[in-house]
Design a protein around this motif. Structure first.
Motif, short mmCIF file in Angstrom:
data_model
loop_
_atom_site.label_atom_id
_atom_site.label_comp_id
_atom_site.label_asym_id
_atom_site.label_seq_id
_atom_site.Cartn_x
_atom_site.Cartn_y
_atom_site.Cartn_z
N GLY A 206 0.81 -1.21 0.00
CA GLY A 206 0.00 0.00 0.00
C GLY A 206 0.84 1.26 0.00
O GLY A 206 2.07 1.21 0.02
N PRO A 207 0.18 2.42 0.02
CA PRO A 207 0.90 3.68 -0.02
C PRO A 207 1.70 3.96 1.26
O PRO A 207 1.32 3.50 2.34
CB PRO A 207 -0.20 4.72 -0.21
N ASN A 208 2.78 4.71 1.12
CA ASN A 208 3.59 5.17 2.27
C ASN A 208 4.13 4.03 3.13
O ASN A 208 4.10 4.11 4.35
CB ASN A 208 2.80 6.11 3.17
N VAL A 209 4.58 2.99 2.51
CA VAL A 209 5.11 1.86 3.26
C VAL A 209 6.65 1.89 3.19
O VAL A 209 7.21 2.22 2.15
CB VAL A 209 4.56 0.53 2.70
N LEU A 210 7.29 1.58 4.32
CA LEU A 210 8.75 1.45 4.34
C LEU A 210 9.10 -0.02 4.56
O LEU A 210 8.69 -0.62 5.55
CB LEU A 210 9.34 2.31 5.46
N LEU A 211 9.85 -0.59 3.63
CA LEU A 211 10.29 -1.98 3.76
C LEU A 211 11.80 -2.01 3.82
O LEU A 211 12.47 -1.47 2.95
CB LEU A 211 9.86 -2.80 2.53
N LYS A 212 12.34 -2.61 4.87
CA LYS A 212 13.80 -2.68 4.97
C LYS A 212 14.19 -4.13 5.25
O LYS A 212 13.69 -4.73 6.20
CB LYS A 212 14.24 -1.77 6.11
N ASN A 213 15.09 -4.67 4.44
CA ASN A 213 15.56 -6.05 4.62
C ASN A 213 14.41 -6.99 4.98
O ASN A 213 14.35 -7.53 6.08
CB ASN A 213 16.64 -6.12 5.70
N ALA B 156 -1.50 0.51 3.90
CA ALA B 156 -0.92 1.86 4.00
C ALA B 156 -0.17 2.15 5.30
O ALA B 156 -0.55 1.68 6.37
CB ALA B 156 -2.04 2.89 3.83
N ASN B 157 0.88 2.92 5.17
CA ASN B 157 1.61 3.47 6.32
C ASN B 157 2.19 2.43 7.27
O ASN B 157 2.26 2.68 8.46
CB ASN B 157 0.71 4.43 7.10
N SER B 158 2.59 1.31 6.76
CA SER B 158 3.22 0.32 7.61
C SER B 158 4.74 0.38 7.44
O SER B 158 5.24 0.78 6.40
CB SER B 158 2.72 -1.09 7.26
N VAL B 159 5.46 -0.02 8.52
CA VAL B 159 6.92 -0.03 8.50
C VAL B 159 7.38 -1.45 8.85
O VAL B 159 7.02 -1.97 9.91
CB VAL B 159 7.48 0.99 9.52
N VAL B 160 8.11 -2.06 7.96
CA VAL B 160 8.55 -3.43 8.18
C VAL B 160 10.07 -3.47 8.06
O VAL B 160 10.63 -3.06 7.04
CB VAL B 160 7.94 -4.39 7.13
N GLU B 161 10.74 -3.95 9.09
CA GLU B 161 12.20 -3.87 9.11
C GLU B 161 12.82 -5.18 9.58
O GLU B 161 12.44 -5.70 10.64
CB GLU B 161 12.60 -2.74 10.07
N ASP B 162 13.76 -5.73 8.81
CA ASP B 162 14.45 -6.97 9.16
C ASP B 162 13.48 -8.05 9.57
O ASP B 162 13.59 -8.62 10.67
CB ASP B 162 15.47 -6.74 10.28
N ALA B 163 12.51 -8.32 8.73
CA ALA B 163 11.47 -9.29 9.08
C ALA B 163 11.19 -10.21 7.92
O ALA B 163 11.51 -9.91 6.77
CB ALA B 163 10.20 -8.55 9.48
#
Ligand code: UD1
Ligand code: CA
Length: 456
Positions: A291-298, A309-316
């Motif tokens: 969705g929009p405004n999502v940050l995905l890292k590793n 929308a607006n979710s942040v997922v990191e090292d997962a």
């Protein structure tokens, strides 16, 4: 053949107006110089030498690696002088490829065609025709269209300034020849510098038939001198990444509003909405929707999962057919299995969530292991930290955790257990039973609400 790649990076970068050395400024999340180093590595040279200058210690401490040699250019006396500093390190090289730390998007394929010219010549130049050649060294050709020399902007006459073919600075040259020519270069010019470009005229005098190669795109040879040029190359680079994703079967709501600062791989029929940012390595399996405004890292995400929308997922790691968000935060070391729902304002850290479990509203789950088909009610908190140490919460399959429960870790909840809403759980909870901890509800007859005192 022994190939030495030489990267000039001794520029001061004053126009960046920055404390950070220019070549450490990031493009797509990676220092400019690292782009050049990685491209050099991609063509497998036998050695890579970098000439650094003022403030270079910071560059060295950030980018030092086993396959890189570093030489300091103490005084910045010109590009020719910079190359001379590196020659003692290039003794084994038969061929030298000269690159620039602030020209980040040069491609491996262009370098390969440049180097292939050295089969038939001792010097090959990368040149390009620019509608506005101002500032660059111009390629002067003779009546037979053969390159005869390069004239720098500051030394050029009016007719030479009209030439639109410019020197990108990138070249491939026979090492013994290079050394000979450089020993003959002087600083008798407008800038009182030892110009690398002066070797071209010397090569012509020695009867060398200089070859010219052009890059596939102008941006490959564009340098970064200020932040405006940096922004231009960033947009160009991002557009290229977007094009590659679309070619591999992803739909982008707006290719101009996706930023990849690392690497993203996508399966078929992936959909990515506006303003998504990817950092590090991420992979999205077939049918994933972001969705929009999502940050995905590793992050890796399995088939048909939706990240709203607006979710942040990191090292997962997230499995298939999950629904994450909107407004979810998945923190490092989290593994979410298949068909899991994580709803709004839910934070999950260093936890395992097994198949089919649901954590739909306003929860903090940290240092936990959650079984299959567990339902975690709104506002549930794992109290994993006592101010000094962290403890684990373990919840068995099919457990039902009532809303607003605090699970004070370390604590275990048995399979199929039910916890009544509003409980503070400080001891292990047995399987298949109802457990609750609440003070009795009371109602006070005849109680009156306070009223506001009249103003004096
Ligand atoms: C140079 C070329 C010019 C070319 C242009 C392309 C020369 C004399 N001129 O000009 O023909 O069109 O690049 O951008 O080569 N550097 C050092 N040490 C030095 C001087 C420069 O390491 O003493 C490095 C800089 O960090 C930079 C590169 O060499 O990465 C080019 O230097 P710069 O001063 O920008 O050269 P230009 O005048 O732009
Ligand atoms: Ca320059």
């Amino acid at each position: 053949m022994h190939l030495g790649a030489l990267i000039l990076a001794a520029g001061e970068g004053t126009r960046m107006r920055s404390r950070l050395p220019k070549v450490l400024h990031p493009l797509a999340g990676k220092p400019l110089l690292s782009h050049v180093i990685d491209t050099a590595r991609s063509i497998s040279p036998d050695e890579i030498t970098i000439v650094f200058g003022h403030g270079g210690e910071a560059v060295l401490s950030e980018l030092a690696a086993g396959d890189l040699d570093w030489v300091e250019q103490r005084e910045r006396l010109g590009t020719g002088h910079a190359v001379i500093q590196a020659l003692p390190l290039l003794q084994k090289a038969d061929q030298v490829l000269i690159l620039y730390g602030d020209v980040p998007l040069i491609s491996g394929s262009t370098l390969v065609s440049l180097l292939s010219c050295l089969h038939s010549s001792d010097l090959a130049l990368l040149t390009v025709d620019l509608p506005d050649p101002s500032g660059y060294g111009r390629i002067v050709r003779d009546r037979n269209d053969r390159i005869s020399r390069i004239v720098e902007q500051k030394d050029a006459n009016e007719r030479e300034l009209e030439i639109s073919e410019i020197n990108t600075g990138i070249m491939a040259v026979n090492r013994v020849r290079l050394e000979g020519w450089l020993s003959r270069v002087d600083n008798n010019n407008a800038q009182k510098e030892y110009y690398l470009t002066d070797i071209i005229a010397l090569a012509v005098t020695d009867g060398v038939n200089i070859q010219a190669v052009h890059p596939n795109a102008e941006e490959e040879v564009m340098g970064v001198n200020d932040r405006k040029q940096l922004a231009h190359l960033e947009r160009y680079y991002q557009r290229q990444q977007a094009d590659l994703l679309m070619q591999s079967g992803a739909t982008l709501a707006d290719p101009a509003r996706l930023d990849i600062r690392g690497r993203l791989t996508t399966g078929r029929d992936v959909f990515i909405d506006c303003n998504v940012i990817v950092e590090g390595e991420a992979s999205l399996a077939d049918g994933v929707s972001i969705g929009p405004n999502v940050l995905l890292k590793n992050t890796t995400i399995g088939q048909d999962t939706q990240v709203l929308a607006n979710s942040v997922v990191e090292d997962a790691e997230i499995g298939s057919e999950c629904r994450i968000g909107p407004f979810a935060r998945i923190r490092p070391e989290t593994r979410i299995a298949d068909r899991v729902h994580i709803g709004n304002y839910v934070e999950i850290k260093k936890s395992l969530v097994a198949n089919g479990s649901k954590i739909n509203h306003l929860s903090y789950i940290g240092d936990s292991s959650i079984g299959e088909d567990v339902n975690i009610g709104a506002g549930t908190i794992t109290c994993n930290y006592d101010g000094a140490n962290k403890y684990r919460t373990i919840i068995g399959d099919r457990a039902f955790i009532g809303s607003d429960t605090q699970l004070v870790a370390p604590v275990k909840v048995g399979e199929g257990a039910t916890i009544g809403a509003g409980s503070t759980i400080i001891k292990d909870v047995p399987a298949e039973q109802l457990t609750l901890s609440r003070s009795k509800q009371v109602s006070i007859k005849g109680w009156e609400r306070p009223v506001k005192k009249p103003k004096q």
